[in-house]
Design a protein around this motif. Structure first.
Motif, PDB file in Angstrom:
ATOM      1  N   GLU A 133     -21.420   5.834   0.961  1.00 54.44           N
ATOM      2  CA  GLU A 133     -22.493   5.308   1.815  1.00 54.44           C
ATOM      3  C   GLU A 133     -22.110   3.950   2.403  1.00 54.44           C
ATOM      4  N   VAL A 134     -21.519   3.112   1.584  1.00 48.73           N
ATOM      5  CA  VAL A 134     -21.103   1.787   2.069  1.00 48.73           C
ATOM      6  C   VAL A 134     -20.006   1.942   3.125  1.00 48.73           C
ATOM      7  N   VAL A 135     -19.033   2.795   2.834  1.00 49.46           N
ATOM      8  CA  VAL A 135     -17.907   2.987   3.762  1.00 49.46           C
ATOM      9  C   VAL A 135     -18.421   3.512   5.099  1.00 49.46           C
ATOM     10  N   LEU A 136     -19.287   4.514   5.045  1.00 51.84           N
ATOM     11  CA  LEU A 136     -19.791   5.104   6.302  1.00 51.84           C
ATOM     12  C   LEU A 136     -20.614   4.090   7.077  1.00 51.84           C
ATOM     13  N   SER A 137     -21.392   3.282   6.372  1.00 49.88           N
ATOM     14  CA  SER A 137     -22.224   2.300   7.076  1.00 49.88           C
ATOM     15  C   SER A 137     -21.344   1.255   7.774  1.00 49.88           C
ATOM     16  N   ARG A 138     -20.156   1.024   7.225  1.00 52.13           N
ATOM     17  CA  ARG A 138     -19.252   0.041   7.827  1.00 52.13           C
ATOM     18  C   ARG A 138     -18.515   0.619   9.037  1.00 52.13           C
ATOM     19  N   ARG A 139     -18.612   1.934   9.227  1.00 57.35           N
ATOM     20  CA  ARG A 139     -17.942   2.554  10.389  1.00 57.35           C
ATOM     21  C   ARG A 139     -18.805   2.457  11.625  1.00 57.35           C
ATOM     22  N   MET A 140     -20.105   2.215  11.428  1.00 54.81           N
ATOM     23  CA  MET A 140     -20.992   2.145  12.581  1.00 54.81           C
ATOM     24  C   MET A 140     -20.723   0.881  13.366  1.00 54.81           C
ATOM     25  N   PRO A 141     -20.761   0.988  14.671  1.00 52.74           N
ATOM     26  CA  PRO A 141     -20.548  -0.228  15.448  1.00 52.74           C
ATOM     27  C   PRO A 141     -21.635  -1.257  15.160  1.00 52.74           C
ATOM     28  N   ARG A 142     -21.230  -2.472  15.162  1.00 55.12           N
ATOM     29  CA  ARG A 142     -22.164  -3.564  14.897  1.00 55.12           C
ATOM     30  C   ARG A 142     -23.306  -3.543  15.919  1.00 55.12           C
TER      31      ARG A 142
ATOM     32  N   LEU B 219     -12.487  10.949   1.542  1.00 50.40           N
ATOM     33  CA  LEU B 219     -12.266   9.553   1.923  1.00 50.40           C
ATOM     34  C   LEU B 219     -10.797   9.179   1.742  1.00 50.40           C
ATOM     35  N   ARG B 220     -10.333   8.315   2.626  1.00 48.38           N
ATOM     36  CA  ARG B 220      -8.956   7.816   2.548  1.00 48.38           C
ATOM     37  C   ARG B 220      -8.983   6.361   2.122  1.00 48.38           C
ATOM     38  N   TYR B 221      -8.120   6.042   1.172  1.00 46.46           N
ATOM     39  CA  TYR B 221      -8.143   4.694   0.624  1.00 46.46           C
ATOM     40  C   TYR B 221      -6.756   4.326   0.146  1.00 46.46           C
ATOM     41  N   ARG B 222      -6.596   3.068  -0.161  1.00 43.76           N
ATOM     42  CA  ARG B 222      -5.372   2.609  -0.812  1.00 43.76           C
ATOM     43  C   ARG B 222      -5.726   2.082  -2.187  1.00 43.76           C
ATOM     44  N   VAL B 223      -4.771   2.107  -3.102  1.00 39.85           N
ATOM     45  CA  VAL B 223      -5.060   1.656  -4.458  1.00 39.85           C
ATOM     46  C   VAL B 223      -4.220   0.438  -4.804  1.00 39.85           C
TER      47      VAL B 223
ATOM     48  N   LEU C 277      -5.604  -8.221  -1.674  1.00 45.50           N
ATOM     49  CA  LEU C 277      -6.221  -8.544  -0.386  1.00 45.50           C
ATOM     50  C   LEU C 277      -6.290 -10.041  -0.149  1.00 45.50           C
ATOM     51  N   LEU C 278      -6.221 -10.802  -1.218  1.00 43.04           N
ATOM     52  CA  LEU C 278      -6.339 -12.251  -1.090  1.00 43.04           C
ATOM     53  C   LEU C 278      -4.976 -12.869  -1.362  1.00 43.04           C
ATOM     54  N   PRO C 279      -4.387 -13.475  -0.360  1.00 42.88           N
ATOM     55  CA  PRO C 279      -3.034 -14.008  -0.549  1.00 42.88           C
ATOM     56  C   PRO C 279      -2.956 -15.064  -1.654  1.00 42.88           C
ATOM     57  N   GLU C 280      -4.067 -15.761  -1.879  1.00 41.92           N
ATOM     58  CA  GLU C 280      -4.019 -16.851  -2.864  1.00 41.92           C
ATOM     59  C   GLU C 280      -4.362 -16.364  -4.267  1.00 41.92           C
ATOM     60  N   SER C 281      -4.648 -15.066  -4.414  1.00 38.33           N
ATOM     61  CA  SER C 281      -5.066 -14.560  -5.713  1.00 38.33           C
ATOM     62  C   SER C 281      -4.190 -13.383  -6.128  1.00 38.33           C
ATOM     63  N   ARG C 282      -3.872 -13.305  -7.414  1.00 41.77           N
ATOM     64  CA  ARG C 282      -3.073 -12.193  -7.896  1.00 41.77           C
ATOM     65  C   ARG C 282      -3.935 -10.971  -8.169  1.00 41.77           C
ATOM     66  N   ARG C 283      -5.236 -11.155  -8.116  1.00 36.67           N
ATOM     67  CA  ARG C 283      -6.155 -10.064  -8.434  1.00 36.67           C
ATOM     68  C   ARG C 283      -6.027  -8.940  -7.421  1.00 36.67           C
ATOM     69  N   GLN C 284      -5.870  -7.728  -7.928  1.00 36.38           N
ATOM     70  CA  GLN C 284      -5.763  -6.571  -7.054  1.00 36.38           C
ATOM     71  C   GLN C 284      -7.094  -5.836  -6.994  1.00 36.38           C
ATOM     72  N   VAL C 285      -7.363  -5.309  -5.832  1.00 31.54           N
ATOM     73  CA  VAL C 285      -8.525  -4.464  -5.656  1.00 31.54           C
ATOM     74  C   VAL C 285      -8.140  -3.060  -6.124  1.00 31.54           C
ATOM     75  N   ASP C 286      -8.994  -2.415  -6.889  1.00 27.67           N
ATOM     76  CA  ASP C 286      -8.640  -1.111  -7.439  1.00 27.67           C
ATOM     77  C   ASP C 286      -8.553  -0.047  -6.348  1.00 27.67           C
ATOM     78  N   VAL C 287      -9.551  -0.025  -5.476  1.00 20.50           N
ATOM     79  CA  VAL C 287      -9.562   0.930  -4.367  1.00 20.50           C
ATOM     80  C   VAL C 287      -9.988   0.167  -3.118  1.00 20.50           C
ATOM     81  N   ALA C 288      -9.228   0.299  -2.040  1.00 18.88           N
ATOM     82  CA  ALA C 288      -9.558  -0.446  -0.831  1.00 18.88           C
ATOM     83  C   ALA C 288      -9.619   0.488   0.378  1.00 18.88           C
ATOM     84  N   PHE C 289     -10.685   0.326   1.141  1.00 22.77           N
ATOM     85  CA  PHE C 289     -10.822   1.043   2.414  1.00 22.77           C
ATOM     86  C   PHE C 289     -10.485   0.032   3.495  1.00 22.77           C
ATOM     87  N   MET C 290      -9.259   0.138   4.006  1.00 24.84           N
ATOM     88  CA  MET C 290      -8.723  -0.936   4.821  1.00 24.84           C
ATOM     89  C   MET C 290      -9.466  -1.087   6.139  1.00 24.84           C
TER      90      MET C 290
END
Ligand SMILES: [Zn+2]
Length: 130
Positions: free
Chosen positions: A118-127, A24-28, A32-45
């Motif tokens: 599983e979540v990442v792959l399910s999000r790759r399927m077309p709606r 899997l490819r991800y960013r660390v 993601l939220l411009p109004e929040s300083r909270r960072q996501v630990d791992v993000a699948f863009m």
């Protein structure tokens, strides 16, 4: 020092390495939220999946979370505040069409990685596809 300020905790590193082994490819540490300083630990863009690795103590894990002790009120209120903030972060991300996955630091990184895959792959399927 706030628990949240730590970066690259051991559970995070182990999870990232397990995700990497699944190809899997991800960013660390992405904001993601411009109004929040909270960072996501791992993000699948592309798939818009946001993963947080939550420390058992600071985020009040049901198994290893807060144990009653002398500073009960102090720690209890801090953990409650963290949990409220976590819920708020999740809500904002979901409003922005992100799927949030939270992993406890006590979870096996390999099993957590499969759950995330599983979540990442399910999000790759077309709606709307079966
Ligand atoms: Zn735990």
């Amino acid at each position: 020092m706030q628990g949240q300020a730590r970066r690259d905790t051991k559970p995070e590193r182990l999870l990232r390495s397990a995700l990497h082994q699944l190809g899997l490819r991800y960013r660390v540490h992405v904001r993601l939220l411009p109004e929040s300083r909270r960072q996501v630990d791992v993000a699948f863009m592309r798939e818009r999946v946001a993963v947080f690795v939550d420390g058992c103590f600071w985020h009040g894990c049901p198994e290893h979370g807060h144990q009653p002790r002398v500073n009960d009120w102090y720690w209890g209120s801090k953990i409650m505040a963290n949990r409220a903030r976590d819920a708020d972060t999740d809500e904002r991300l979901e409003e922005a069409a992100w799927q949030v996955v939270r992993v406890w630091e006590h979870e096996s990184p390999e099993i957590a990685a499969i759950r995330i895959q599983e979540v990442v792959l399910s999000r790759r399927m077309p709606r709307g596809s079966p």
